[in-house]
Design an enzyme around this catalytic site. Structure first.
Site, PDB file in Angstrom:
ATOM      1  N   HIS A 297      -8.869  15.562  -4.974  1.00 22.76           N
ATOM      2  CA  HIS A 297      -8.488  15.324  -3.572  1.00 22.76           C
ATOM      3  C   HIS A 297      -8.903  16.483  -2.656  1.00 22.76           C
ATOM      4  O   HIS A 297      -8.172  16.852  -1.729  1.00 22.76           O
ATOM      5  CB  HIS A 297      -6.967  15.112  -3.472  1.00 22.76           C
TER       6      HIS A 297
ATOM      7  N   LYS B 136       0.947  12.215 -14.501  1.00 19.00           N
ATOM      8  CA  LYS B 136       2.188  12.068 -13.744  1.00 19.00           C
ATOM      9  C   LYS B 136       2.879  10.734 -14.008  1.00 19.00           C
ATOM     10  O   LYS B 136       4.081  10.676 -14.241  1.00 19.00           O
ATOM     11  CB  LYS B 136       1.917  12.198 -12.236  1.00 19.00           C
TER      12      LYS B 136
ATOM     13  N   ASN C  67       5.396   7.738  -6.311  1.00 13.79           N
ATOM     14  CA  ASN C  67       4.007   7.296  -6.360  1.00 13.79           C
ATOM     15  C   ASN C  67       3.779   6.269  -7.470  1.00 13.79           C
ATOM     16  O   ASN C  67       2.652   6.001  -7.856  1.00 13.79           O
ATOM     17  CB  ASN C  67       3.086   8.513  -6.585  1.00 13.79           C
TER      18      ASN C  67
END
Length: 474
Positions: free
Chosen positions: A196, A127, A150
């Site tokens: 996660h 990302k 982010n």
């Protein structure tokens, strides 16, 4: 700063006083909201008060006038159980949102002709590189670009959008979970693998969070989907059925995809017109080695071509991209041994990308382990001369690697760096790399992966052997 007017005259609770939380408070106050802000950390509260913020203990106040709770992305929303602040918000019917949602509400309130183009990038790995690469290409093409989310500073800390500008946002599953109305002009899903799980409960919950970026997008936006994973390929097929009139672009780092962008061998092709055309050679992008970066390049190229950037301009910009810190970043060289900082590799799938690029490798691994272990890395073990294990994962990784790799249990990064350097120099093998690619989170010994990577860079510069000037890698 981008003032947020959506809650003008109403009270908003902000929980979490890190960089994003403080930027959120400033933006809400600038937009006329009243703010009650708090953090469980005494140190964070003291820091905020030292900067002039007035705090309000959300554990003790009446929540009857709270219009919304803006939650720090790292605070548990649903798993392993909702944080107390989330439960208090639910009790009074206040929505639980994040700073990306506040940004989305502000953009939606603008006249259409003043709104920036919004590009949202998600996925498990790649990302940050893809986000930075898209921003770089657009800047090289003369566009007004803001890169946030982010990566870098908080989105609400950025300058207000101007007509004709672009916001390129890296979006984690945590952030998407707290967002309901972000309509991306282009939404990108690179790949998916288990990560996660403690936050989302299971893999399906994690993947569902990623897919919400496209559900918010509506019919008019462009979707760029990596199809090299079975799960993302299936999602692409389902999206084609759900949105038959939408623009959906597949990308691949290893096979031909019609009506998309793909890499084969050393070439990147686009099949956006009548016939596929070669756009560039991958080896021109020296800061982006490996198959994983071929996927990042394909995603960035597909995106900027849909924004009207010429293929040659895009290719030249990709070739000139310098890479990111902590992503296969070369931080030094001693007697032909290169030292590579890949601290961002916080899971095995991310570490796999770096392990595929070098041989022989003196591998520093460990930290706070995640689900899944190192099984996915077995095909790359022949490239690894020796592993140097650190942190909470040390014993677990040693068990997993027992009988498969030579290992040394080092405990901490300083010991591992010195040991790896010692062995690499003693062996004298051509092409040797000391690689920090931990396959684990940093939080057992460092504040974040950046701090871990910075520590590695400092350790390399302090080794007792002269270190050549570092060149930035991918």
């Amino acid at each position: 700063m981008i003032p947020v007017h959506a809650f003008k005259g109403r009270r908003v609770a902000v929980f979490g006083l890190g960089r994003t939380g403080l930027a959120t408070i400033r933006a809400l106050l600038a937009g006329g909201a009243e703010v009650s802000a708090w953090d469980d950390s005494e140190a964070s509260r003291a820091s905020a008060e030292a900067q002039g913020f007035v705090l309000d203990d959300l554990n003790r106040r009446d929540w009857g006038d709270i219009a919304a709770l803006v939650l720090s992305p790292g605070v548990p929303l649903t798993h392993p159980k909702p944080h107390r602040m989330v439960e208090l918000a639910h009790a009074v019917g206040a929505p639980v949102i994040g700073d990306i949602e506040l940004f989305a509400l502000e953009i939606a309130a603008m006249p259409a002709k003043r709104r920036p183009k919004i590009i949202g990038i998600t996925g498990t790995n790649g990302k940050s590189t893809t986000t930075a690469l898209i921003g770089h290409i657009l800047r090289e093409a003369g566009r007004n670009v803001t890169v946030a989310g982010n990566i870098g500073d908080a989105v609400l800390a950025q300058d207000p959008p101007r007509p004709g500008s672009y916001f390129v946002l890296e979006l984690s599953s945590y952030q998407i979970d707290l967002t309901q109305s972000l309509q991306c002009d282009i939404a990108i899903l690179l790949n998916i693998s288990p990560d996660h799980i403690d936050r989302h409960g299971d893999f399906s919950g994690y993947f569902a969070a990623k897919q919400r970026l496209f559900a918010m997008q509506g019919e008019t936006g462009v979707a760029v989907i990596g199809v090299d994973d079975a799960e993302t390929s299936d999602f692409y097929s389902r999206l084609r059925m759900q949105r038959p009139d939408a623009q959906l672009l597949p990308i691949s780092a290893g096979r031909v995809v019609p009506h998309g962008v793909y890499a084969l061998g050393n070439q990147v092709y686009e099949a956006l017109g009548v016939a596929p055309q070669s756009v560039m050679q991958l080896d021109r992008a020296r800061a982006l080695p490996g198959r994983h970066n071929a996927q990042n390049i394909a995603a960035a190229l597909a995106t900027v071509r849909m924004l009207g950037i010429g293929a040659r301009v895009a290719a030249d910009a990709i070739a000139g991209f310098g890479g990111l810190a902590h992503r296969q970043e070369q931080v030094g060289e001693i007697s032909g041994v290169r030292f590579i900082n890949d601290s961002k590799a916080t899971n095995a799938e991310a570490a796999m990308q770096a392990l595929a690029c070098y041989d022989p490798i003196y591998w520093i691994a460990g930290g706070r382990p995640k689900a899944g272990g190192l099984e996915v890395l077995k095909p790359f073990f022949p490239r690894i001369a020796k592993a140097y294990l650190i942190g909470e994962a040390e014993a677990r990784f040693a068990r997993e690697l027992d009988g498969k790799l030579a290992c040394e249990r080092c405990g901490d990064l300083a010991t591992a760096t010195a040991a790896a350097c010692r062995d690499a120099l003693a062996d004298g093998r051509p092409g040797a790399v000391v690689l920090l690619s931990p396959a684990a989170a940093s939080f057992d010994q460092f504040a974040n992966f950046e701090a871990r990577g910075d520590a590695f860079r400092a350790l390399v510069s302090g080794l007792d052997v002269p270190v050549a000037d570092a060149e930035t890698g991918a």
